[in-house]
Design a protein around this motif. Sequence first.
Motif, short mmCIF file in Angstrom:
data_model
loop_
_atom_site.label_atom_id
_atom_site.label_comp_id
_atom_site.label_asym_id
_atom_site.label_seq_id
_atom_site.Cartn_x
_atom_site.Cartn_y
_atom_site.Cartn_z
N LEU B 5 0.84 -1.20 0.00
CA LEU B 5 0.00 0.00 0.00
C LEU B 5 0.88 1.26 0.00
N HIS B 6 1.95 1.21 0.76
CA HIS B 6 2.87 2.35 0.77
C HIS B 6 3.42 2.61 -0.63
N PHE B 7 3.77 1.52 -1.29
CA PHE B 7 4.28 1.64 -2.67
C PHE B 7 3.21 2.26 -3.59
N ALA B 8 1.98 1.77 -3.44
CA ALA B 8 0.89 2.27 -4.29
C ALA B 8 0.59 3.75 -4.04
N GLU B 9 0.72 4.15 -2.76
CA GLU B 9 0.40 5.55 -2.42
C GLU B 9 1.52 6.51 -2.79
N HIS B 10 2.73 6.03 -2.82
CA HIS B 10 3.85 6.94 -3.06
C HIS B 10 4.57 6.69 -4.38
N THR B 11 5.39 5.69 -4.42
CA THR B 11 6.24 5.47 -5.59
C THR B 11 5.42 5.34 -6.86
N LEU B 12 4.38 4.51 -6.76
CA LEU B 12 3.55 4.28 -7.95
C LEU B 12 2.93 5.58 -8.45
N GLN B 13 2.42 6.38 -7.52
CA GLN B 13 1.79 7.64 -7.90
C GLN B 13 2.81 8.60 -8.52
N GLU B 14 3.96 8.66 -7.90
CA GLU B 14 4.98 9.61 -8.39
C GLU B 14 5.45 9.24 -9.79
N VAL B 15 5.64 7.93 -10.01
CA VAL B 15 6.07 7.49 -11.35
C VAL B 15 4.96 7.79 -12.37
N ALA B 16 3.73 7.47 -11.99
CA ALA B 16 2.61 7.69 -12.92
C ALA B 16 2.43 9.18 -13.22
N LEU B 17 2.57 9.97 -12.17
CA LEU B 17 2.43 11.41 -12.34
C LEU B 17 3.54 11.97 -13.24
#
Lengths: 577, 248
Positions: B5-17
Amino acid sequence: MERSYKAQKVIDRLGQKLNRQVVGSLVACVHCGNCTDSCHYVLANPDDPTYAPAWKGDRLRKIFKKHFDWTGRVVPWWVGAKSPETDADLEELKDIVFGKCTNCRRCTMNCPMGVDFATFNRLTRGLLVHVGIMPEGVAVVSKDQWELGNQMGVLKEDYIDTVEWMSDELVDEVGDDKAAIPIDKSDVEVMYTINPREAKYDPRTISDAAKIFWAAGESYTMPSEGWDMTNFGLFSGDDELGGTVSRRVYEKAQALRAKKVVISECGHGYRSTLCEGANWAQFDVDFVMESSVQTMLRYIKEGKIKVDKSLNISSYTYHDSCNFARSCGMTEEPRELLNLVVSDFREMYPNRAENYCCTGGGGAMSMTEYTPQRLKSARVKADQLKATGAKVVVTSCHNCVDGLTDLIKHYGLDMEVTQLVNLVANSLLVEKAAEVPEAEHAVSTTLAFAGRTILVVDDEADARRFIATVLEDNGATVLQAVDGDEALQMMRDKKPDLVTLDLSMPGKDGGRVFEEIRNDSELSGARVCIITGKPELRRLIYERPVREPEGYINKPIQEDVLVSNLRRILELTNKAA
Amino acid sequence: MSEQLHFAEHTLQEVALGFMALVYCIRIYWFTRFTAGKERQPPTGPASTTPRKGILFSWGIIGMPWAMESSRKNMFMWLQFVLFHMGVVAAIGLSFIIPYLPEVLAIAGVIPTLQVLTGTACVIGVMRMIRRLGGKHMRAISTPDDVFSLLLLTVWFAFAFQAVPNSTANGEWQLMTYFWMTAFFLVYVPFSKISHYLYYPFTRYYLGKSMGRRGVFPFERGQPQAAPTGTPGAPALANVGAIQRVKA
């Protein structure tokens, strides 16, 4: 399957014509459907989604997506991207962009995203015209405008003759030689440009305008070239034609050192000459341009002319031309002027930039193959007109005059169509006119056809009786024929000076009769004026491989139009002889 | 919070953004490579309708439902549009609030407000889907992208609604789904019709500039008037001689 040559040319041409405005509109549409109900074609055809502006706009968007947009290139089916592949695809596209849209721009005004569907449609028309795919009427009119400098094929000598004839009439009417219409006079304040329809079918508007210029003491001229301010390039999407036509007007104005170009009442002519022409022609205009509506209004406000609104005694409503209202912001001047020259003005709803198209715009009147769907869509306009309760609809556009006249006849409305120039001229208070003895004037009118024999050919008894009565009242000896065979026989026996010929007749129709007249060595020189309630048949007459008729009048016939047109034919052909 | 969940909330969002920003930059570059057509025509209409005023009017027209007949006659649709887009703002805002400013959710009224906005948007999404698939005209103009984009947003709103409390008491799957959907949304948007907001300023700018120059925008010289009871077929107002002007 290999893509056809024309289809490939269309795609290539699209690449050349894309600019930021067009691309913005192409990528911004979200298919929200808000434009749907704004189109009169949709309102008249609620079960046919192919009339929806977004659907029509998608025809171009599909090509754009397929060839110029990344998603469409990779996954075309996902975004509806598609290429035209065959000439049949292009023909289908032609029927949509020419037959299902009048470029009225009402949908554009109602798009939350600011997608300019009308510009798409015009662009698509231009792509097709570039490869020679267009309705026949568009081809004919464009050819005339390219080759003869005006879209109705009026020869220079005929135009000059008509202006001189109107000039003579005006001088007679007001009893002042100064009322003569100048042609190619240099260093004037105003160069007055017109719609060729005025020279060909409605010369009264020329003399009415001249009367107003004369009464205002204006220094003006009509040009011998570059007099046609209409521009079929706007309708066909052909920017090259548009630029060439506009340049003719601009260069003539410069050659005459006119300070101002006044554009007679014509919606698309005004838009083309004032707004689009400079862009198409890449021409920086250094003189003022204005509509004759503004000119007339200014004359009244400045006290240069005086009008009496009690002289226009009917009830009037005003139809905003699409090009005036939605593309040029000309909505108040016509109303202001109308209120100065009539007492009973009734607003039409919706109006101004929200008004519905007359259904004759975008060149629709020249595309006879789409007449049934045009007239079906005109129900919306007919309802709008009917709701006003007015007897006369006033418009500042010649296309609208034809479109409205046609739909009024089709829907059986008890209305007439007129233009502001006619109302202003009719309400004009002219001191000189009072000097013309009434009796003398009346005699001259009564004798318009004195000594002339005119054959009236029409299968409808009412129409025949009306025309005959008007002509007899004006001194003519009238013969009447109810069908083509009888008409041909009478022509041989009686040798009339002029024949008025209806087109729609049982048995041998007017078109066939006309061709027989022209191909008959004994009759070929006869002067023929076509009178019909079906303007779409006009093309059939003018496309016949014979010399064209001397005149043409639409039904319903107005008495003064009938008299002035027939007089013109007799007088001009006399001069020619 | 799990690592996933931490990955989904942070890293994943930042990469997608970051991906979305990159694609948007390319997209804008592509768009601006098309030359803007130059307008040579002299101004028409009254002097008070300038290109600048036309542009401002054009940009603001979606906030003026009275200005366009299509909004004026369909106020419910216009209201749906407003609420739907407020839901979009709320759902996007939530994807920043939860990972970076979770304390905001502790402020009284924030959670219910966000839930009302995303929940209403979700309901409107369903209504719009019914409209798109149920109406003959809407079906005819819809592409798979149109349907999918609406479906994506509607489902996303539903998960945003559930994610608002930022609670894992009943498991992480709602938050996890919301953030994975948000990431997918960010990656998908530049290739879909959802990116219309990127073009809105441009299309309305050019239309407004042209219409302002020609005296059409803003409609200030006599508002286009709707018939009292709708047209066609509406009764005429006899003898309406006076011109209604917003500005004298």
